[in-house]
Design an enzyme around this catalytic site. Structure first.
Site, PDB file in Angstrom:
ATOM      1  CD  GLU A  37      -2.896   1.170   2.396  1.00 53.50           C
ATOM      2  OE1 GLU A  37      -3.261   0.146   2.995  1.00 53.50           O
ATOM      3  OE2 GLU A  37      -3.035   2.391   3.055  1.00 53.50           O
ATOM      4  NE  ARG A  38       2.182   2.178   5.813  1.00 56.10           N
ATOM      5  CZ  ARG A  38       2.248   1.694   6.916  1.00 56.10           C
ATOM      6  NH1 ARG A  38       3.168   0.942   7.298  1.00 56.10           N
ATOM      7  NH2 ARG A  38       1.185   1.610   7.726  1.00 56.10           N
TER       8      ARG A  38
END
Ligand SMILES: Cc1cc2nc3c(=O)[nH]c(=O)nc-3n(C[C@H](O)[C@H](O)[C@H](O)COP(=O)(O)OP(=O)(O)OC[C@H]3O[C@@H](n4cnc5c(N)ncnc54)[C@H](O)[C@@H]3O)c2cc1C
Length: 380
Positions: free
Chosen positions: A243-244
């Site tokens: 996600e990051r």
């Protein structure tokens, strides 16, 4: 052929660029008013093979490496409303990596395959009214009952929540303290007990739907648990790395687009008899930001190399996420200033950039959470 990319990367880049130019950017003003139609958009992307670039071909993915993923994410950085790449990122980097890495054959066939094909829209459900940064504090419960888990609780700020066909949901499976009391579940939204309790109104990312979800005695089959019982938290922490990472390429590309758009404006805008671009203070500010952008880009390329080597890049991804959040808002806020009063008018794209880029320092782990991770990895 460049230092990092070959003809195959260029072919993917061209395809995504065409898709952004033809299928996304002409629609974003409309979607800002009434949400991105995710089923329609994702089906088109699935048909082009864009929703599973690194995923196993056995489930419809492309089986390509992380350089291709980077190319895909860089090109999405040119979308003129960040809510669109965010919705796509949920599908490709936030709600499905755990199924791909830890899911059973059943889960991959039943949920990953249609997500890659664009036949199912996904959401990731971690945050709750009482627990955001402190994920361990979440209260949604999943209690084992025969061949099912019964889920009760609520989730807040869930992207794609109004349109999702399933939510990848983190819930507490026991009250024991520590990290081994959680399960990560695939929860289909057509089950009784699933309620979208509220569609939320936001400062920015206005084309992205964000929901409050409620789970009322929702009974999900035990086979919808991803990975081992009790390991949901650990699996979600790994999923957060995808996600990051998703946020990095779009941030440096988007910031550069913002700068280029601003340069175009201040070249023709005359103040005190001369174009604004001639003012050294502005030129130097832009040069500073372009330097920061290059640093973020090179850190991102370094992370891609680490991922390809199979190394743990938690430290570097946390640094990249922190830098990306701070830099993208610094650039859009600073560029808005250079537009003057025009920068405050909603007819200027810079107002949307300003609103949209404010999120990244909060969502997906706030800046302070990234700093805590960096400090911990650094051993203090
Ligand atoms: C538009 C949008 C979309 C989102 N989409 C999703 C989604 O799809 N799925 C999902 O699960 N969540 C989603 N979120 C939630 C997001 O991840 C959380 O908002 C975020 O993790 C922060 O949690 P919180 O809002 O509870 O803030 P809190 O945890 O209450 O923190 C408030 C602020 O305190 C500061 N802070 C936090 N920890 C520390 C610390 N250790 N030291 C000092 N200061 C600290 C930070 O500045 C933080 O912003 C979304 C949020 C938004 C706004």
């Amino acid at each position: 052929m460049t230092m990092y990319f070959n003809e195959e990367h260029s072919a993917l880049r061209d395809m995504v660029r065409r898709f952004v130019d033809k299928e996304i950017n002409p629609n974003v003003d409309d979607w800002e008013e009434k949400d991105v139609p995710l089923h329609e958009l994702f089906k088109k992307m699935g048909d082009l093979g864009l929703l599973g670039i690194t995923y196993d071909q056995k489930y419809g993915g492309q089986g390509l490496d992380y350089w291709f993923d980077l190319v895909f994410l860089e090109e999405l950085g040119h979308v003129k409303a960040d809510g669109v790449p965010m919705a796509i990122g949920v599908q490709t980097h936030m709600a499905t990596p755990a199924i791909h890495e830890y899911g059973s054959e059943y889960l991959k066939e039943t949920y990953l395959r249609p997500a890659i094909a664009g036949d199912m829209v996904t959401a990731i459900g971690v945050t709750e009214p009482g627990a955001g940064s402190d994920v361990v504090g979440l209260k949604t419960k999943a209690v084992r009952d025969g061949d099912s888990y019964v889920i009760n609780g609520s989730k807040l700020f869930i992207t794609n929540g109004c349109q999702a066909d399933f939510v990848t949901l983190l819930a507490r499976t026991s009250d024991d303290p520590g990290y081994h009391s959680f399960g990560l579940f695939v929860v289909p939204t057509n089950l009784p007990g699933f309620v979208v309790s509220k569609k939320l109104d936001k400062l920015g990312m206005r084309c992205s739907d964000t929901a409050e979800l409620f789970f009322d005695d929702l009974r999900v089959p035990a086979q919808n648990l991803i990975g081992e019982a009790g390991e949901g938290f650990v699996i979600q922490m790994k999923q957060f790395q995808h996600e990051r990472f998703y946020a990095l390429p779009g941030s440096y590309i988007g910031a550069r687009d913002t700068i280029d758009m601003t340069i175009d404006y201040i070249k023709q805008r005359k103040v005190f008899g001369k174009p604004l671009i001639t003012k050294q203070v502005l030129r130097h500010r832009l040069a500073d930001w372009i330097t920061d952008i290059e640093c973020l880009k090179q850190l991102t390329y370094h992370i891609v190399r680490m991922k390809i080597e199979g190394l743990d890049a938690t430290r570097e991804i946390s640094m990249g996420k922190l830098l990306a959040g701070q830099l993208s808002f610094k650039v859009s806020n600073g560029c808005l200033q250079m537009f003057g009063g025009m920068g405050y008018m909603n007819e200027s794209l810079i107002t949307r950039k300003f609103r949209d880029t404010r999120l990244l320092s909060i969502g997906g782990g706030a800046d302070e959470v990234m700093k805590e991770i960096i400090a911990r990895v650094e051993g203090f």
